[in-house]
Design a protein around this motif. Structure first.
Motif: not given
Length: 157
Positions: A26-34, A94-100, A127-131, A150-155
């Motif tokens: 459940g946490e996978v879906e809500s965690r930010p993808f770095r 995280e938004l880039l990950f979700k869009i993809t 993992a491939q999307i993050v790559a 900086t944008l990521n740190a603010r979000t």
């Protein structure tokens, strides 16, 4: 009696393990993808994925289509660039990950939005999307990467 206690302990352990696994999944879906634009191995994998799935629309050099900000006759916008001239870096990891993964409409919560950008859920692993996104970010100039960080740190606040 000893078997009953042993079986009860095993059942409790199994239940606890399943509960922990469910919580973790459940946490996978809500965690930010770095994104990791400095990880050479990940970037190499991302370059291959980009060539196979993204370059045909977004360009081999991440240049996108000409006039990408103008809606086409079909009502869709051409593929934008993913280099510094585009807007990809204006969006948090995280938004880039979700869009993809899910497509623009679902990721941005837009009803009745059409996009030529396919969703890659079921095609590429997380993992491939993050790559691939890490590869894209690795190609940005340092000042753009810094602004994106900086944008990521603010979000994340």
């Amino acid at each position: 009696m000893k078997k009953v206690v042993t079986l009860a302990c095993a059942a409790i352990a199994l239940t606890a393990g399943l509960a922990a696994l469910t919580y973790t999944l459940g946490e996978v879906e809500s965690r930010p993808f770095r994104l990791m634009p400095d990880n050479a191995s990940l970037i190499s994998q991302g370059r291959e994925i980009y060539a196979a799935y993204c370059a045909s629309c977004h360009g081999e050099s991440l240049e996108g289509h000409p006039n990408w900000q103008e809606q086409g006759a079909d009502g869709l916008f051409p593929a934008p660039p993913h280099d510094a001239s585009g807007h990809t870096w204006h969006h948090a990891d995280e938004l880039l990950f979700k869009i993809t993964k899910y497509g623009v409409a679902k990721a941005a919560g837009l009803e009745n939005h059409s996009s030529a950008m396919p969703a890659y859920e079921g095609v590429l692993s997380d993992a491939q999307i993050v790559a691939v996104l890490s590869f894209i970010k690795s190609r940005w100039p340092k000042e753009i990467r810094d602004r994106h960080d900086t944008l990521n740190a603010r979000t994340l606040r």
